[in-house]
Scaffold this motif. Structure first.
Motif, PDB file in Angstrom:
ATOM      1  N   LYS A 138       0.916  -1.043   0.457  1.00 32.72           N
ATOM      2  CA  LYS A 138       0.428   0.320   0.194  1.00 32.72           C
ATOM      3  C   LYS A 138       1.133   1.513   0.038  1.00 32.72           C
ATOM      4  CE  LYS A 138      -4.996  -0.104   1.352  1.00 32.72           C
ATOM      5  NZ  LYS A 138      -5.232  -0.292   2.409  1.00 32.72           N
ATOM      6  N   THR A 139       0.625   2.386  -0.937  1.00 30.91           N
ATOM      7  CA  THR A 139       1.302   3.375  -0.558  1.00 30.91           C
ATOM      8  C   THR A 139       1.213   4.435   0.782  1.00 30.91           C
ATOM      9  OG1 THR A 139      -0.433   5.118  -2.135  1.00 30.91           O
ATOM     10  CG2 THR A 139       0.995   3.822  -3.341  1.00 30.91           C
ATOM     11  N   ASN A 140       2.390   4.652   1.100  1.00 30.74           N
ATOM     12  CA  ASN A 140       2.077   5.352   2.148  1.00 30.74           C
ATOM     13  C   ASN A 140       1.898   7.380   1.440  1.00 30.74           C
ATOM     14  OD1 ASN A 140       4.660   6.760   0.470  1.00 30.74           O
ATOM     15  ND2 ASN A 140       5.783   5.990   2.201  1.00 30.74           N
ATOM     16  N   SER A 141       2.381   7.873   2.529  1.00 31.77           N
ATOM     17  CA  SER A 141       2.109   9.349   2.878  1.00 31.77           C
ATOM     18  C   SER A 141       2.067   9.871   1.234  1.00 31.77           C
ATOM     19  CB  SER A 141       2.479  10.539   3.926  1.00 31.77           C
ATOM     20  OG  SER A 141       3.596  10.637   4.397  1.00 31.77           O
ATOM     21  N   ASP A 142       3.617   9.398   1.143  1.00 35.19           N
ATOM     22  CA  ASP A 142       4.651  10.110  -0.321  1.00 35.19           C
ATOM     23  C   ASP A 142       3.702   9.834  -1.210  1.00 35.19           C
ATOM     24  OD1 ASP A 142       6.352  11.887  -0.614  1.00 35.19           O
ATOM     25  OD2 ASP A 142       8.014  10.588  -0.863  1.00 35.19           O
ATOM     26  N   GLY A 143       3.039   8.421  -1.180  1.00 33.93           N
ATOM     27  CA  GLY A 143       3.021   7.984  -2.984  1.00 33.93           C
ATOM     28  C   GLY A 143       3.579   6.603  -2.923  1.00 33.93           C
ATOM     29  N   ARG A 144       4.656   6.357  -1.649  1.00 35.99           N
ATOM     30  CA  ARG A 144       5.333   5.674  -2.503  1.00 35.99           C
ATOM     31  C   ARG A 144       5.355   3.872  -1.446  1.00 35.99           C
ATOM     32  NH1 ARG A 144       9.827   7.526  -5.554  1.00 35.99           N
ATOM     33  NH2 ARG A 144       9.462  10.175  -5.634  1.00 35.99           N
ATOM     34  N   CYS A 145       5.276   3.041  -1.832  1.00 34.78           N
ATOM     35  CA  CYS A 145       5.631   1.466  -0.805  1.00 34.78           C
ATOM     36  C   CYS A 145       6.722   1.708   0.227  1.00 34.78           C
ATOM     37  CB  CYS A 145       5.040   0.220  -1.659  1.00 34.78           C
ATOM     38  SG  CYS A 145       4.143   0.048  -2.893  1.00 34.78           S
ATOM     39  N   ASP A 146       6.369   1.653   1.155  1.00 38.76           N
ATOM     40  CA  ASP A 146       7.747   1.761   1.965  1.00 38.76           C
ATOM     41  C   ASP A 146       8.775   1.279   2.254  1.00 38.76           C
ATOM     42  OD1 ASP A 146       5.760   3.427   3.511  1.00 38.76           O
ATOM     43  OD2 ASP A 146       5.350   1.919   4.891  1.00 38.76           O
ATOM     44  N   ALA A 147       8.452   0.022   1.208  1.00 40.15           N
ATOM     45  CA  ALA A 147      10.051  -0.860   0.671  1.00 40.15           C
ATOM     46  C   ALA A 147       9.679  -0.987  -0.795  1.00 40.15           C
ATOM     47  CB  ALA A 147       9.791  -1.725   1.149  1.00 40.15           C
ATOM     48  N   PRO A 148      10.951  -1.283  -1.775  1.00 40.31           N
ATOM     49  CA  PRO A 148      11.267  -1.480  -2.744  1.00 40.31           C
ATOM     50  C   PRO A 148      10.333  -2.530  -3.748  1.00 40.31           C
ATOM     51  CG  PRO A 148      13.363  -1.231  -2.701  1.00 40.31           C
ATOM     52  CD  PRO A 148      12.021  -1.706  -1.285  1.00 40.31           C
ATOM     53  N   LEU A 149       9.065  -3.235  -4.299  1.00 41.29           N
ATOM     54  CA  LEU A 149       8.697  -3.941  -4.611  1.00 41.29           C
ATOM     55  C   LEU A 149       9.409  -5.427  -4.798  1.00 41.29           C
ATOM     56  CD1 LEU A 149       5.889  -2.549  -7.413  1.00 41.29           C
ATOM     57  CD2 LEU A 149       5.989  -2.991  -5.127  1.00 41.29           C
ATOM     58  N   LEU A 150      10.890  -4.964  -5.628  1.00 42.57           N
ATOM     59  CA  LEU A 150      11.264  -6.219  -5.424  1.00 42.57           C
ATOM     60  C   LEU A 150      12.970  -5.489  -5.878  1.00 42.57           C
ATOM     61  CD1 LEU A 150      10.347  -8.312  -8.868  1.00 42.57           C
ATOM     62  CD2 LEU A 150       9.673  -8.843  -6.130  1.00 42.57           C
ATOM     63  N   SER A 151      13.838  -6.403  -4.829  1.00 38.85           N
ATOM     64  CA  SER A 151      15.284  -5.638  -4.371  1.00 38.85           C
ATOM     65  C   SER A 151      16.191  -7.026  -5.046  1.00 38.85           C
ATOM     66  CB  SER A 151      15.255  -5.435  -3.190  1.00 38.85           C
ATOM     67  OG  SER A 151      14.953  -5.803  -2.082  1.00 38.85           O
ATOM     68  N   GLY A 152      17.091  -6.293  -5.564  1.00 37.64           N
ATOM     69  CA  GLY A 152      17.889  -7.233  -5.587  1.00 37.64           C
ATOM     70  C   GLY A 152      17.955  -8.074  -6.277  1.00 37.64           C
ATOM     71  N   GLU A 153      18.471  -9.178  -5.826  1.00 38.03           N
ATOM     72  CA  GLU A 153      18.377 -11.009  -6.330  1.00 38.03           C
ATOM     73  C   GLU A 153      16.603 -11.201  -6.956  1.00 38.03           C
ATOM     74  OE1 GLU A 153      21.165 -13.934  -5.024  1.00 38.03           O
ATOM     75  OE2 GLU A 153      22.354 -12.669  -5.280  1.00 38.03           O
ATOM     76  N   GLU A 154      15.609 -10.626  -5.849  1.00 33.81           N
ATOM     77  CA  GLU A 154      14.735 -10.712  -6.056  1.00 33.81           C
ATOM     78  C   GLU A 154      14.177 -10.873  -7.039  1.00 33.81           C
ATOM     79  OE1 GLU A 154      12.097 -10.037  -1.959  1.00 33.81           O
ATOM     80  OE2 GLU A 154      12.954  -8.151  -3.467  1.00 33.81           O
ATOM     81  N   ILE A 155      14.781  -9.684  -8.495  1.00 29.37           N
ATOM     82  CA  ILE A 155      14.460  -9.346  -9.365  1.00 29.37           C
ATOM     83  C   ILE A 155      14.951 -10.186 -10.885  1.00 29.37           C
ATOM     84  CG2 ILE A 155      16.555  -7.649  -9.945  1.00 29.37           C
ATOM     85  CD1 ILE A 155      13.403  -5.833 -11.461  1.00 29.37           C
ATOM     86  N   ALA A 156      14.223 -10.743 -11.676  1.00 28.23           N
ATOM     87  CA  ALA A 156      14.645 -11.421 -12.940  1.00 28.23           C
ATOM     88  C   ALA A 156      14.354 -11.008 -14.107  1.00 28.23           C
ATOM     89  CB  ALA A 156      14.228 -12.368 -12.395  1.00 28.23           C
ATOM     90  N   ARG A 157      14.345 -11.450 -14.968  1.00 30.54           N
ATOM     91  CA  ARG A 157      14.188 -11.283 -16.591  1.00 30.54           C
ATOM     92  C   ARG A 157      12.527 -11.539 -16.435  1.00 30.54           C
ATOM     93  NH1 ARG A 157      17.496 -10.028 -21.240  1.00 30.54           N
ATOM     94  NH2 ARG A 157      19.197 -10.524 -20.030  1.00 30.54           N
TER      95      ARG A 157
END
Length: 113
Positions: free
Chosen positions: A35-54
């Motif tokens: 859910k987006t916070n008061s700045d319109g952003r998610c509190d953490a990346p949706l994916l980070s580091g090795e979680e993101i794949a082609r």
């Protein structure tokens, strides 16, 4: 830094959109909800580091519920209920920022930094 982030800007009010439910899918499978916070952003990346794949991804934003929660009068049915953005990740070592600029009657996106 590799990863996937998003934010939502409410073009009708000129402010970040807080409280927007966000769902991330990879190849059709639900990966993350946030859910987006008061700045319109998610509190953490949706994916980070090795979680993101082609591969192919989709982010869904529940904008109809957001606008109803802000007291915005919407037609029934709303013109936009859920906004889905389909995109591809070709370089997993890169950062992907996928923002949503939205109003009750339109939206746009781009690959940000």
């Amino acid at each position: 830094m590799s990863g996937l982030t998003t934010h939502v800007l409410d073009l009708a009010s000129g402010k970040p959109a807080a409280g927007v439910a966000v769902r991330l899918y990879r190849e059709g499978a639900l990966v993350r909800e946030a859910k987006t916070n008061s700045d319109g952003r998610c509190d953490a990346p949706l994916l980070s580091g090795e979680e993101i794949a082609r591969g192919r991804y989709r982010i869904e934003f529940e904008v109809g519920a957001y606008y109803r929660a802000t007291g915005t009068a919407l037609p029934d049915p709303a013109f936009l209920e859920t906004v889905g953005i389909d995109f591809g990740v070709a370089e997993p070592a890169s950062h992907y920022h996928v923002p949503l600029l939205v109003s009750p009657f339109g939206y746009s996106t781009y690959r940000g930094s």
